[in-house]
Design a protein around this motif. Structure first.
Motif, short mmCIF file in Angstrom:
data_model
loop_
_atom_site.label_atom_id
_atom_site.label_comp_id
_atom_site.label_asym_id
_atom_site.label_seq_id
_atom_site.Cartn_x
_atom_site.Cartn_y
_atom_site.Cartn_z
N VAL A 1 -3.90 5.69 0.56
CA VAL A 1 -3.88 6.20 -0.79
C VAL A 1 -4.51 5.24 -1.80
O VAL A 1 -5.29 5.33 -2.61
N ALA A 2 -3.36 4.14 -1.85
CA ALA A 2 -3.69 3.05 -2.85
C ALA A 2 -3.22 1.86 -2.38
O ALA A 2 -2.14 1.79 -1.53
N TYR B 1 -8.31 2.18 -4.28
CA TYR B 1 -7.78 3.64 -4.30
C TYR B 1 -8.85 4.37 -3.32
O TYR B 1 -10.10 4.00 -3.11
N ASP B 2 -8.01 5.25 -2.51
CA ASP B 2 -9.21 6.14 -1.92
C ASP B 2 -9.84 7.24 -2.87
O ASP B 2 -9.24 7.39 -3.93
N GLY C 1 0.88 -1.09 -0.17
CA GLY C 1 0.03 -0.03 0.04
C GLY C 1 0.97 1.09 0.02
O GLY C 1 2.08 1.17 0.33
N TRP C 2 0.29 2.34 -0.58
CA TRP C 2 0.84 3.69 -0.36
C TRP C 2 0.01 4.35 0.47
O TRP C 2 -1.35 4.40 0.47
N THR D 1 -6.74 -3.72 -7.14
CA THR D 1 -6.04 -2.66 -6.61
C THR D 1 -7.11 -2.14 -5.94
O THR D 1 -8.51 -2.09 -6.34
N THR E 1 -2.22 6.05 -10.06
CA THR E 1 -2.39 4.54 -10.57
C THR E 1 -1.33 3.66 -9.67
O THR E 1 0.13 4.29 -9.97
N ILE E 2 -1.58 2.82 -9.22
CA ILE E 2 -0.51 1.81 -8.44
C ILE E 2 -0.40 0.85 -9.59
O ILE E 2 -1.05 0.28 -10.10
N LYS F 1 -8.90 8.49 -6.68
CA LYS F 1 -9.25 7.75 -7.97
C LYS F 1 -9.31 8.45 -9.14
O LYS F 1 -9.85 9.43 -9.19
N ARG G 1 -6.88 -0.38 4.64
CA ARG G 1 -6.81 1.04 4.78
C ARG G 1 -6.11 1.57 6.07
O ARG G 1 -5.95 2.74 6.18
N LEU H 1 3.52 4.49 -7.66
CA LEU H 1 2.63 5.18 -7.68
C LEU H 1 2.64 6.22 -8.93
O LEU H 1 3.55 7.08 -8.46
#
Length: 123
Positions: A47-48, A59-60, A34-35, A57, A68-69, A64, A105, A80
């Protein structure tokens, strides 16, 4: 297990940056990754994320359609890509890995963290 984040810097609003997270010690396909980001005075936020299998995947909502992850198995690196940057994206960005199969998350779900890389977006 070590995670090394890089690629932060200064960008103008509407610009792009790509962050990288090199994973060593274990293949990243054994983790969900995760990021996260943390702005001054705020809590660390998701974040993602990428599932362990790499097939899904998440995304927050705040990123979104702009971020892009992705990952490169040969390089054991997660990326990212951040497009359409906004001043509110300014934060220290962290990559993290969890032994769980799916990204979470909640920061405390992650056992491994990179050192963080600063992203600053000017208006």
């Amino acid at each position: 297990v070590q995670l090394q984040a890089s690629g932060g810097g200064l960008a103008q609003a509407g610009g792009s940056l790509r962050l990288s997270c090199a994973v060593s010690g274990r293949t990243f396909s054994s983790f969900a990754t995760g990021w996260f980001r943390q702005a001054p005075g705020k809590e660390r936020e998701f974040v993602a994320g990428f599932s362990r299998s790499g097939t899904s995947t998440v995304y927050d909502d705040s990123v979104k359609g702009r971020f892009t992850i992705s990952r490169d198995s040969a390089k054991n690196t997660v990326y990212l890509q951040m497009n359409g940057l906004k001043p509110e994206d300014t934060a220290v960005y962290y990559c993290a890995a969890t032994n769980s199969g799916v990204p979470n998350r909640v920061p405390k779900a992650y056992a491994y963290w990179g050192q963080g890389t600063q992203v600053t977006v000017s208006s």
